[in-house]
Design an enzyme around this catalytic site. Structure first.
Site, PDB file in Angstrom:
ATOM      1  N   LEU A 153     -39.043  16.809  13.789  1.00  0.00           N
ATOM      2  CA  LEU A 153     -40.019  17.172  14.822  1.00  0.00           C
ATOM      3  C   LEU A 153     -41.402  16.715  14.341  1.00  0.00           C
ATOM      4  O   LEU A 153     -42.290  17.509  14.044  1.00  0.00           O
ATOM      5  CB  LEU A 153     -39.977  18.678  15.086  1.00  0.00           C
ATOM      6  CG  LEU A 153     -40.571  19.176  16.396  1.00  0.00           C
ATOM      7  CD1 LEU A 153     -40.029  18.396  17.589  1.00  0.00           C
ATOM      8  CD2 LEU A 153     -40.300  20.644  16.587  1.00  0.00           C
ATOM      9  N   HIS A 154     -41.533  15.397  14.201  1.00  0.00           N
ATOM     10  CA  HIS A 154     -42.762  14.777  13.718  1.00  0.00           C
ATOM     11  C   HIS A 154     -43.154  13.653  14.657  1.00  0.00           C
ATOM     12  O   HIS A 154     -42.341  13.182  15.451  1.00  0.00           O
ATOM     13  CB  HIS A 154     -42.557  14.206  12.308  1.00  0.00           C
ATOM     14  CG  HIS A 154     -42.293  15.266  11.301  1.00  0.00           C
ATOM     15  ND1 HIS A 154     -43.285  16.021  10.736  1.00  0.00           N
ATOM     16  CD2 HIS A 154     -41.140  15.714  10.759  1.00  0.00           C
ATOM     17  CE1 HIS A 154     -42.757  16.880   9.892  1.00  0.00           C
ATOM     18  NE2 HIS A 154     -41.446  16.719   9.892  1.00  0.00           N
ATOM     19  N   ALA A 155     -44.395  13.221  14.541  1.00  0.00           N
ATOM     20  CA  ALA A 155     -44.922  12.078  15.271  1.00  0.00           C
ATOM     21  C   ALA A 155     -44.628  12.141  16.768  1.00  0.00           C
ATOM     22  O   ALA A 155     -45.069  13.075  17.437  1.00  0.00           O
ATOM     23  CB  ALA A 155     -44.420  10.781  14.654  1.00  0.00           C
ATOM     24  N   PRO A 194     -41.839  12.810  18.690  1.00  0.00           N
ATOM     25  CA  PRO A 194     -41.193  14.002  19.248  1.00  0.00           C
ATOM     26  C   PRO A 194     -42.127  15.221  19.269  1.00  0.00           C
ATOM     27  O   PRO A 194     -42.134  15.978  20.235  1.00  0.00           O
ATOM     28  CB  PRO A 194     -39.999  14.246  18.326  1.00  0.00           C
ATOM     29  CG  PRO A 194     -39.735  12.943  17.670  1.00  0.00           C
ATOM     30  CD  PRO A 194     -41.057  12.252  17.567  1.00  0.00           C
ATOM     31  N   VAL A 210     -36.586  11.357  12.694  1.00  0.00           N
ATOM     32  CA  VAL A 210     -37.863  11.710  12.066  1.00  0.00           C
ATOM     33  C   VAL A 210     -38.124  13.215  12.116  1.00  0.00           C
ATOM     34  O   VAL A 210     -39.180  13.679  11.703  1.00  0.00           O
ATOM     35  CB  VAL A 210     -39.040  10.957  12.711  1.00  0.00           C
ATOM     36  CG1 VAL A 210     -38.914   9.461  12.477  1.00  0.00           C
ATOM     37  CG2 VAL A 210     -39.162  11.274  14.190  1.00  0.00           C
TER      38      VAL A 210
END
Length: 86
Positions: free
Chosen positions: A14-16, A18, A12
């Site tokens: 560097l989103h949500a 992480p 994903v």
């Protein structure tokens, strides 16, 4: 000033989750932390979840994480490990 170049491994990017993990750790640091995509672009506050997510870092892209101050090398190592975890 210390810095780490890190290739983001999570599917994903560097989103949500992480990004949240990264910001939670960054907020514990007493110094400013910045994140920039390695191929150029804006430099953002590493302690802001909105700023990190706005960078739109995807899997396989490289970011530069920077910090300056006492203990910055250890913080940078931890943040680099978070960003590079698949």
């Amino acid at each position: 000033m210390g810095e780490r170049k890190v290739t983001v491994a999570a599917e994903v990017g560097l989103h949500a989750r992480p990004a949240a993990t990264f910001v939670q750790r960054a907020k514990l640091a007493p110094m400013d932390i910045t994140v920039t995509k390695s191929h150029g672009g804006d430099t953002v506050n590493g302690k802001s979840i909105l700023a990190i997510m706005a960078l739109d870092v995807r899997q396989g892209e490289t970011v530069v994480i920077s910090a300056d101050g006492e203990g910055s090398e250890e913080i940078l190592d931890e943040l680099a490990a978070i960003a590079s975890t698949p």
